[in-house]
Design a protein around this motif. Structure first.
Motif, short mmCIF file in Angstrom:
data_model
loop_
_atom_site.label_atom_id
_atom_site.label_comp_id
_atom_site.label_asym_id
_atom_site.label_seq_id
_atom_site.Cartn_x
_atom_site.Cartn_y
_atom_site.Cartn_z
N GLN A 54 7.07 -3.81 21.65
CA GLN A 54 8.11 -3.03 20.96
C GLN A 54 8.45 -3.62 19.57
N LEU A 55 8.61 -4.98 19.59
CA LEU A 55 8.91 -5.62 18.31
C LEU A 55 7.80 -5.38 17.29
N ARG A 56 6.60 -5.49 17.77
CA ARG A 56 5.47 -5.28 16.85
C ARG A 56 5.50 -3.87 16.29
N GLY A 57 5.80 -2.93 17.12
CA GLY A 57 5.85 -1.55 16.64
C GLY A 57 6.95 -1.35 15.62
N SER A 58 8.13 -1.91 15.97
CA SER A 58 9.25 -1.74 15.03
C SER A 58 8.96 -2.45 13.69
N ILE A 59 8.32 -3.66 13.81
CA ILE A 59 7.99 -4.38 12.57
C ILE A 59 7.00 -3.60 11.74
N LYS A 60 6.01 -3.00 12.40
CA LYS A 60 5.03 -2.20 11.66
C LYS A 60 5.71 -1.05 10.95
N LYS A 61 6.62 -0.40 11.67
CA LYS A 61 7.32 0.72 11.05
C LYS A 61 8.13 0.25 9.83
N ARG A 62 8.85 -0.90 10.04
CA ARG A 62 9.68 -1.41 8.95
C ARG A 62 8.83 -1.81 7.74
N LEU A 63 7.71 -2.43 8.08
CA LEU A 63 6.81 -2.84 7.00
C LEU A 63 6.27 -1.64 6.25
N LYS A 64 5.93 -0.63 6.97
CA LYS A 64 5.42 0.56 6.30
C LYS A 64 6.48 1.17 5.39
N GLN A 65 7.74 1.20 5.89
CA GLN A 65 8.82 1.73 5.06
C GLN A 65 9.03 0.87 3.81
N ASP A 66 9.03 -0.47 4.03
CA ASP A 66 9.23 -1.37 2.89
C ASP A 66 8.10 -1.24 1.89
N LEU A 67 6.89 -1.11 2.37
CA LEU A 67 5.74 -0.95 1.46
C LEU A 67 5.86 0.32 0.65
N LYS A 68 6.30 1.40 1.34
CA LYS A 68 6.46 2.66 0.62
C LYS A 68 7.53 2.53 -0.48
N SER A 69 8.69 1.95 -0.10
CA SER A 69 9.76 1.80 -1.10
C SER A 69 9.33 0.85 -2.23
N LEU A 70 8.60 -0.26 -1.88
CA LEU A 70 8.14 -1.20 -2.89
C LEU A 70 7.13 -0.55 -3.82
N ARG A 71 6.26 0.26 -3.25
CA ARG A 71 5.29 0.96 -4.07
C ARG A 71 5.97 1.92 -5.02
N SER A 72 6.97 2.65 -4.52
CA SER A 72 7.67 3.58 -5.40
C SER A 72 8.44 2.82 -6.50
N PHE A 73 9.06 1.66 -6.11
CA PHE A 73 9.78 0.85 -7.10
C PHE A 73 8.82 0.28 -8.16
N ALA A 74 7.62 -0.15 -7.68
CA ALA A 74 6.63 -0.68 -8.62
C ALA A 74 6.17 0.41 -9.58
N LEU A 75 5.99 1.63 -9.05
CA LEU A 75 5.59 2.73 -9.93
C LEU A 75 6.67 3.02 -10.97
N GLU A 76 7.94 3.05 -10.50
CA GLU A 76 9.03 3.29 -11.44
C GLU A 76 9.12 2.15 -12.47
N LEU A 77 8.95 0.90 -11.97
CA LEU A 77 9.02 -0.24 -12.88
C LEU A 77 7.91 -0.19 -13.91
N SER A 78 6.71 0.15 -13.50
CA SER A 78 5.60 0.25 -14.45
C SER A 78 5.85 1.37 -15.46
N LYS A 79 6.43 2.49 -14.94
CA LYS A 79 6.74 3.58 -15.87
C LYS A 79 7.80 3.14 -16.89
N ASP A 80 8.85 2.45 -16.37
CA ASP A 80 9.88 1.95 -17.29
C ASP A 80 9.29 0.96 -18.29
#
Length: 563
Positions: A54-80
């Motif tokens: 269960q922990l592994r699943g939740s961690i994977k989900k959280r990691l995927k969410q964090d990666l998505k948000s980090l990727r979007s932030f990196a894209l915005e940062l690069s654009k800025d």
């Protein structure tokens, strides 16, 4: 006992049976416990594996969410960053363009500034040339009119200015510690005249040369030196320092003086005054002439309490002491001091040694204004006798050389004759050539008078009493007589009151037009000496207005040029 043994054996057997039963029960219980432990361990393993999953699943989900948000932030940062980089690049390009424009403008300004500097330098050079021409023309005009050259020197504020005048209240003394005399340029003096309750009035005075407080003794003598050339050209020259006590007259004429014996110091050449510098310059000019054609004598006199004293007279033991002399008028109408000591000198050191001997006898008295105030007028005279041949008018080059050679031969004995006060009859009899040469020789005398006048004083400020008060009275009267003489000459009166003072009689030939006269005004810039400074400046202004006619040159022959 046997029955008891049988009963005990029976009980022992029963106990062994029960022990065997209990041991079997214990083994069964142990097996059950082990089974329970194994089952519990398996259950825990199953639980752990499920939690980890269960922990592994939740961690994977959280990691995927964090990666998505980090990727979007990196894209915005690069654009800025891209947007900001474009903005900054544009600003840098704009700044570079502005810098280029400014550099071009700066180059243009530098070119203009260089052109302006060159034009300013050219204008300055032209101004200096025109100024020199104007000054030369003015000097020529002064010589043609016989005007008196007047220079003015403003001394710096000195420590004793604030300590002088103890009779003045503290409040007035604070108000007096103020500079009121300034040199506007090298020809104009500005004086701020102010009285309590009245508006300040600026008065200007024009002179041939004005020296600022920062100008050195070299600058003062640079304007005096040309007059010394006139001395060898056949003109009498007189240089006098005029001003109130403590204004720097003695410093200007002699330089710094040693307090223990009042002699002037020769150690620091940059501080030497006009008298030692003039002696050095005269002997330098003489050294450029043919040897033996000039003979120099020196005399030192002081005018003290309207009496003339010879400061080089010696007693029978050779000790110098002041002897009273008088002024008489010769048949030619010139003034002379009979029996005045004239010491022959061969170089500037000998002459300055004579001046130092005379200074030992000069009268001094401390006052509240000046600790070493001179109480007499000092007149140092350098007499130059030029030995020339009367046959030089229109002679050829060979005859001129012959006359110069005869001058050398005769001058070897002529000065020695004057030193020893002996007749030359024996030398003339022994040398026919010298006899013939002496008959053809002629003496022309020119004089350089260097005058350090005593300072005018305000009795209330100087605080003198008794004998010093009498000295002040004679000083002020003699200076007033000198001003009256200049006023009479300026107004071209029929009578000039030379006989009102021994000082004016002694200086009659120089003041009356027989010499090129330079008056060096010395003034103090301090407010408390304003009255005395104004009086000195007024004296200089009146002296400039004197027109004595062109100064007469002594009768020098003009040798013809070589063919």
């Amino acid at each position: 006992k046997e029955e008891k043994i049988v009963v005990l054996e029976t009980e022992n057997a029963a106990l062994h049976l029960k022990l065997a039963e209990y041991q079997g029960f214990a083994r069964r219980s142990t097996n059950e416990v082990l089974q329970l432990y194994s089952a519990h361990g398996q259950q825990q393993k199953l639980q752990r594996s499920s939690v980890v999953t269960q922990l592994r699943g939740s961690i994977k989900k959280r990691l995927k969410q964090d990666l998505k948000s980090l990727r979007s932030f990196a894209l915005e940062l690069s654009k800025d960053f891209q947007r900001q980089s474009k903005t900054y690049l544009y600003q840098v390009l704009t700044a570079v363009q502005e810098i280029q424009l400014q550099n071009e403008a700066l180059q243009m300004f530098q070119i203009k500034a260089f052109d302006l500097e060159q034009s300013l330098q050219e204008v300055t050079e032209r101004y200096e040339k025109e100024k020199q021409k104007r000054r030369a023309l003015h000097n020529s005009l002064v010589e043609l009119r016989g005007n008196i050259r007047v220079h003015c020197r403003i001394r710096p504020l000195l420590p004793f200015d604030t300590a002088a005048g103890h009779s003045i209240s503290q409040d007035r003394q604070r108000n007096f510690s103020e500079k009121v005399a300034y040199a506007v340029d090298d020809e104009t003096v500005l004086v701020k005249c102010s009285r309590p309750g009245h508006a300040s009035i600026n008065k200007t005075f024009q002179f041939e040369r004005v020296y600022r407080a920062s100008e050195s003794q070299d600058a003062v003598f640079a304007d005096v030196a040309p007059l010394l050339t006139s001395l060898l050209d056949g003109y009498n020259v007189c240089i006098m320092a005029y001003g109130q006590t403590g204004s720097g007259k003695t410093y200007t004429m002699l330089g710094p003086q040693l307090e223990e014996n009042f002699a002037f110091s020769l150690e620091d050449e940059s501080e030497l005054g006009i008298i030692p510098r003039a002696a050095q310059e005269v002997f330098r000019l003489i050294s450029e002439k043919p040897p033996g054609s000039y003979w120099v004598e020196g005399s030192v006199v002081e005018v003290y309490n309207n009496e003339i004293f010879d400061l080089l007279a010696k007693d029978s033991c050779g000790k110098v002491f002041g002897v009273k002399r008088d002024v008489v008028t010769t048949r030619e109408g010139k003034n002379d001091v009979p029996l005045l000591t004239h010491e022959p000198v061969e170089n500037a050191s000998e002459f300055l040694h004579l001046v130092n001997e005379g200074l030992q006898l000069r009268v001094r008295h401390p006052t509240l204004v000046h600790a070493h105030s001179s109480r007499s007028h000092l007149v140092v005279t350098l007499t130059i006798t030029t030995i020339i041949s009367e046959d030089n008018f229109g002679t050829s080059w060979e005859d001129e050389q012959t006359s110069q050679r005869l001058n050398k031969e005769v001058s070897c004995t002529f000065p020695q004759k004057m030193r020893d006060n002996k007749s030359t009859s024996s030398s003339r009899a022994s040398s026919p050539t010298q006899l013939e040469a002496t008959e053809k020789l002629k003496q022309v005398k020119t004089r350089l008078q260097l005058v350090d006048l005593a300072g005018s004083e305000c009795v209330g400020m100087s605080g003198v009493t008794g004998a010093a008060l009498r000295e002040t009275s004679f000083i002020n009267r003699s200076l007033s007589a000198l001003a009256d003489v200049l006023g009479a000459i300026a107004e071209q009166r029929s009578h000039v009151p030379y006989r009102n003072s021994k000082l004016t009689r002694l200086l009659q030939d120089s003041v009356g037009g027989d010499a090129k006269l330079l008056v060096l005004l010395c003034i103090s810039p301090d407010q408390k000496y304003l009255t005395e400074s104004m009086q000195s400046l007024g004296f200089g202004t009146r002296a400039r207005q004197v027109q004595r006619g062109q100064v007469k040159k002594k009768n020098f022959p003009v040798p013809s040029k070589a063919k």
